[in-house]
Design a protein around this motif. Structure first.
Motif, PDB file in Angstrom:
ATOM      1  N   PRO A   1       1.140  -1.385  -0.271  1.00  0.00           N
ATOM      2  CA  PRO A   1      -0.284   0.048  -0.084  1.00  0.00           C
ATOM      3  C   PRO A   1       0.889   1.504  -0.329  1.00  0.00           C
ATOM      4  CG  PRO A   1      -0.385  -1.116   2.198  1.00  0.00           C
ATOM      5  CD  PRO A   1       1.044  -2.120   0.898  1.00  0.00           C
TER       6      PRO A   1
ATOM      7  N   VAL B   1      -0.149   3.952   1.361  1.00  0.00           N
ATOM      8  CA  VAL B   1       0.191   4.625   3.006  1.00  0.00           C
ATOM      9  C   VAL B   1      -0.100   3.178   3.514  1.00  0.00           C
ATOM     10  CG1 VAL B   1      -1.220   6.323   4.492  1.00  0.00           C
ATOM     11  CG2 VAL B   1      -1.098   6.090   2.200  1.00  0.00           C
ATOM     12  N   ASP B   2       0.847   3.031   4.947  1.00  0.00           N
ATOM     13  CA  ASP B   2       0.352   1.770   5.716  1.00  0.00           C
ATOM     14  C   ASP B   2      -1.052   2.389   6.336  1.00  0.00           C
ATOM     15  OD1 ASP B   2       0.491  -0.362   7.714  1.00  0.00           O
ATOM     16  OD2 ASP B   2       2.373  -0.344   7.991  1.00  0.00           O
ATOM     17  N   PRO B   3      -2.216   1.572   6.544  1.00  0.00           N
ATOM     18  CA  PRO B   3      -3.185   1.462   7.260  1.00  0.00           C
ATOM     19  C   PRO B   3      -3.067   1.544   8.327  1.00  0.00           C
ATOM     20  CG  PRO B   3      -3.348  -0.631   6.044  1.00  0.00           C
ATOM     21  CD  PRO B   3      -2.199   0.154   5.482  1.00  0.00           C
ATOM     22  N   TYR B   4      -1.736   0.842   9.155  1.00  0.00           N
ATOM     23  CA  TYR B   4      -2.181   0.762  10.495  1.00  0.00           C
ATOM     24  C   TYR B   4      -1.314   2.105  11.063  1.00  0.00           C
ATOM     25  CZ  TYR B   4      -2.431  -3.945   9.468  1.00  0.00           C
ATOM     26  OH  TYR B   4      -3.876  -5.375   8.694  1.00  0.00           O
ATOM     27  N   TRP B   5      -0.756   2.905  10.859  1.00  0.00           N
ATOM     28  CA  TRP B   5      -0.285   4.093  11.210  1.00  0.00           C
ATOM     29  C   TRP B   5      -1.520   5.118  11.259  1.00  0.00           C
ATOM     30  CZ3 TRP B   5       3.983   3.688  13.697  1.00  0.00           C
ATOM     31  CH2 TRP B   5       4.631   3.373  14.074  1.00  0.00           C
ATOM     32  N   ILE B   6      -2.216   5.318  10.570  1.00  0.00           N
ATOM     33  CA  ILE B   6      -3.533   6.348  10.071  1.00  0.00           C
ATOM     34  C   ILE B   6      -4.144   5.125  11.522  1.00  0.00           C
ATOM     35  CG2 ILE B   6      -5.552   6.629   9.855  1.00  0.00           C
ATOM     36  CD1 ILE B   6      -3.510   6.395   7.072  1.00  0.00           C
ATOM     37  N   LEU B   7      -3.845   4.072  11.821  1.00  0.00           N
ATOM     38  CA  LEU B   7      -5.290   3.623  12.891  1.00  0.00           C
ATOM     39  C   LEU B   7      -4.858   3.431  14.750  1.00  0.00           C
ATOM     40  CD1 LEU B   7      -7.359   1.718  14.190  1.00  0.00           C
ATOM     41  CD2 LEU B   7      -6.124   0.069  13.862  1.00  0.00           C
TER      42      LEU B   7
END
Length: 64
Positions: A50, A52-58
């Motif tokens: 991805p 953008v790493d979605p886990y950093w957003i979470l």
């Protein structure tokens, strides 16, 4: 996530299940020449990293 020899995977899952730990075999490590692919239901697609790493957003959202 645990990486074990394919010959030991089923035994490990059985041992976890006997202890009440839900587990399953999730995939297979193969040569890098084969690339990173997802195989499901007889179909195959390339696994793309991805943007953008979605886990950093979470993690950011949960830290507030």
């Amino acid at each position: 996530i645990i990486i074990v020899d394919q010959k030991e995977a089923v035994d490990l899952v059985d041992a976890f299940n006997k202890k009440g730990i839900v587990s399953s075999v999730a995939g297979e490590v193969v040569s890098g020449r084969d690339g990173m692919k997802i195989k499901r239901g007889g179909k195959e697609r390339i696994l793309e990293h991805p943007k953008v790493d979605p886990y950093w957003i979470l993690a950011e959202q949960l830290s507030k």
